[in-house]
Write a protein that holds these residues in place. Structure first.
Motif, short mmCIF file in Angstrom:
data_model
loop_
_atom_site.label_atom_id
_atom_site.label_comp_id
_atom_site.label_asym_id
_atom_site.label_seq_id
_atom_site.Cartn_x
_atom_site.Cartn_y
_atom_site.Cartn_z
N PHE A 105 -19.24 -9.34 0.02
CA PHE A 105 -17.83 -9.16 0.35
C PHE A 105 -17.72 -8.02 1.34
N LEU A 106 -16.69 -8.11 2.18
CA LEU A 106 -16.49 -7.13 3.24
C LEU A 106 -15.45 -6.10 2.82
N ILE A 107 -15.69 -4.85 3.23
CA ILE A 107 -14.77 -3.76 2.97
C ILE A 107 -14.54 -3.02 4.28
N ALA A 108 -13.29 -2.80 4.62
CA ALA A 108 -12.95 -2.04 5.81
C ALA A 108 -12.13 -0.82 5.39
N ALA A 109 -12.25 0.25 6.15
CA ALA A 109 -11.49 1.47 5.84
C ALA A 109 -11.07 2.15 7.13
N ALA A 110 -9.90 2.76 7.08
CA ALA A 110 -9.38 3.55 8.20
C ALA A 110 -8.54 4.68 7.62
N MET A 111 -8.51 5.79 8.31
CA MET A 111 -7.66 6.89 7.87
C MET A 111 -6.22 6.61 8.29
N VAL A 112 -5.30 6.83 7.36
CA VAL A 112 -3.88 6.62 7.63
C VAL A 112 -3.11 7.87 7.22
N ARG A 113 -1.86 7.90 7.63
CA ARG A 113 -0.95 8.99 7.24
C ARG A 113 0.42 8.38 7.02
N PRO A 114 1.24 9.05 6.20
CA PRO A 114 2.60 8.56 6.01
C PRO A 114 3.34 8.58 7.36
N ILE A 115 4.18 7.58 7.57
CA ILE A 115 5.01 7.55 8.77
C ILE A 115 6.01 8.69 8.69
N PRO A 116 6.10 9.52 9.73
CA PRO A 116 7.08 10.61 9.70
C PRO A 116 8.50 10.05 9.54
N THR A 117 9.34 10.82 8.90
CA THR A 117 10.74 10.43 8.75
C THR A 117 11.32 10.11 10.11
N GLY A 118 11.98 8.98 10.20
CA GLY A 118 12.54 8.56 11.48
C GLY A 118 11.77 7.44 12.13
N GLY A 119 10.67 6.97 11.50
CA GLY A 119 9.93 5.82 12.04
C GLY A 119 8.57 6.19 12.57
N ALA A 120 7.86 5.14 12.98
CA ALA A 120 6.49 5.31 13.49
C ALA A 120 6.52 6.06 14.82
N THR A 121 5.42 6.75 15.08
CA THR A 121 5.31 7.49 16.34
C THR A 121 4.64 6.65 17.38
N LEU A 140 0.59 -1.91 7.28
CA LEU A 140 0.60 -0.48 6.98
C LEU A 140 1.99 0.11 7.23
N ASN A 141 2.61 -0.25 8.34
CA ASN A 141 3.96 0.24 8.65
C ASN A 141 4.96 -0.17 7.59
N ALA A 142 4.86 -1.43 7.12
CA ALA A 142 5.76 -1.92 6.07
C ALA A 142 5.55 -1.15 4.76
N LEU A 143 4.32 -0.66 4.56
CA LEU A 143 4.02 0.14 3.36
C LEU A 143 4.36 1.62 3.55
N GLY A 144 4.76 2.00 4.77
CA GLY A 144 5.15 3.38 5.05
C GLY A 144 4.05 4.25 5.63
N TYR A 145 3.01 3.61 6.21
CA TYR A 145 1.88 4.35 6.77
C TYR A 145 1.58 3.90 8.19
N GLU A 146 0.79 4.71 8.87
CA GLU A 146 0.28 4.37 10.20
C GLU A 146 -1.15 4.89 10.29
N THR A 147 -1.96 4.24 11.12
CA THR A 147 -3.33 4.72 11.27
C THR A 147 -3.32 6.04 12.03
N VAL A 148 -4.24 6.90 11.66
CA VAL A 148 -4.41 8.17 12.35
C VAL A 148 -5.00 7.86 13.72
N PRO A 149 -4.44 8.41 14.80
CA PRO A 149 -4.97 8.12 16.13
C PRO A 149 -6.48 8.34 16.21
N CYS A 150 -7.14 7.41 16.86
CA CYS A 150 -8.60 7.44 17.08
C CYS A 150 -9.43 7.31 15.81
N SER A 151 -8.82 6.91 14.69
CA SER A 151 -9.62 6.80 13.47
C SER A 151 -10.42 5.50 13.45
N GLY A 152 -9.86 4.40 13.92
CA GLY A 152 -10.54 3.12 13.93
C GLY A 152 -10.85 2.61 12.53
#
Length: 94
Positions: free
Chosen positions: A78-94, A48-60
């Protein structure tokens, strides 16, 4: 905050992670090698980080299973997983 549902699925032996976007064009995505084990939480976050995203805290990650033929207990699943993500803020992951 721009939240999006990242999804990961396995059908046919390959894990595929993607972030569906509402804008036209290719979605950010990653495929793991065929028949790789289920990606760990750390591996998913790294991709996700390489794609420019990070998981939303506590989303799981939430997991469900589906099948090619609904209501047929012999149909492969077949298995499907999902989590809420957000774009990484400018300047890197938090």
């Amino acid at each position: 905050m721009n939240r999006l549902p990242a999804q990961m699925s396995n059908s046919g032996g390959r894990w595929h992670l993607y972030v569906p976007l509402s804008t036209p064009g290719a979605w950010p995505a990653h495929d793991w090698p065929r028949f790789a084990s289920t990606p760990t939480l750390a591996e998913r976050e790294q991709v996700l980080n390489a794609l420019g995203y990070e998981t939303v805290p506590c989303s799981g990650w939430r997991w469900i299973e589906d099948s090619d033929i609904p209501d047929d207990p012999a149909s492969p699943v077949f298995l499907i997983a999902a989590a809420m993500v957000r774009p990484i803020p400018t300047g890197g992951a938090t």
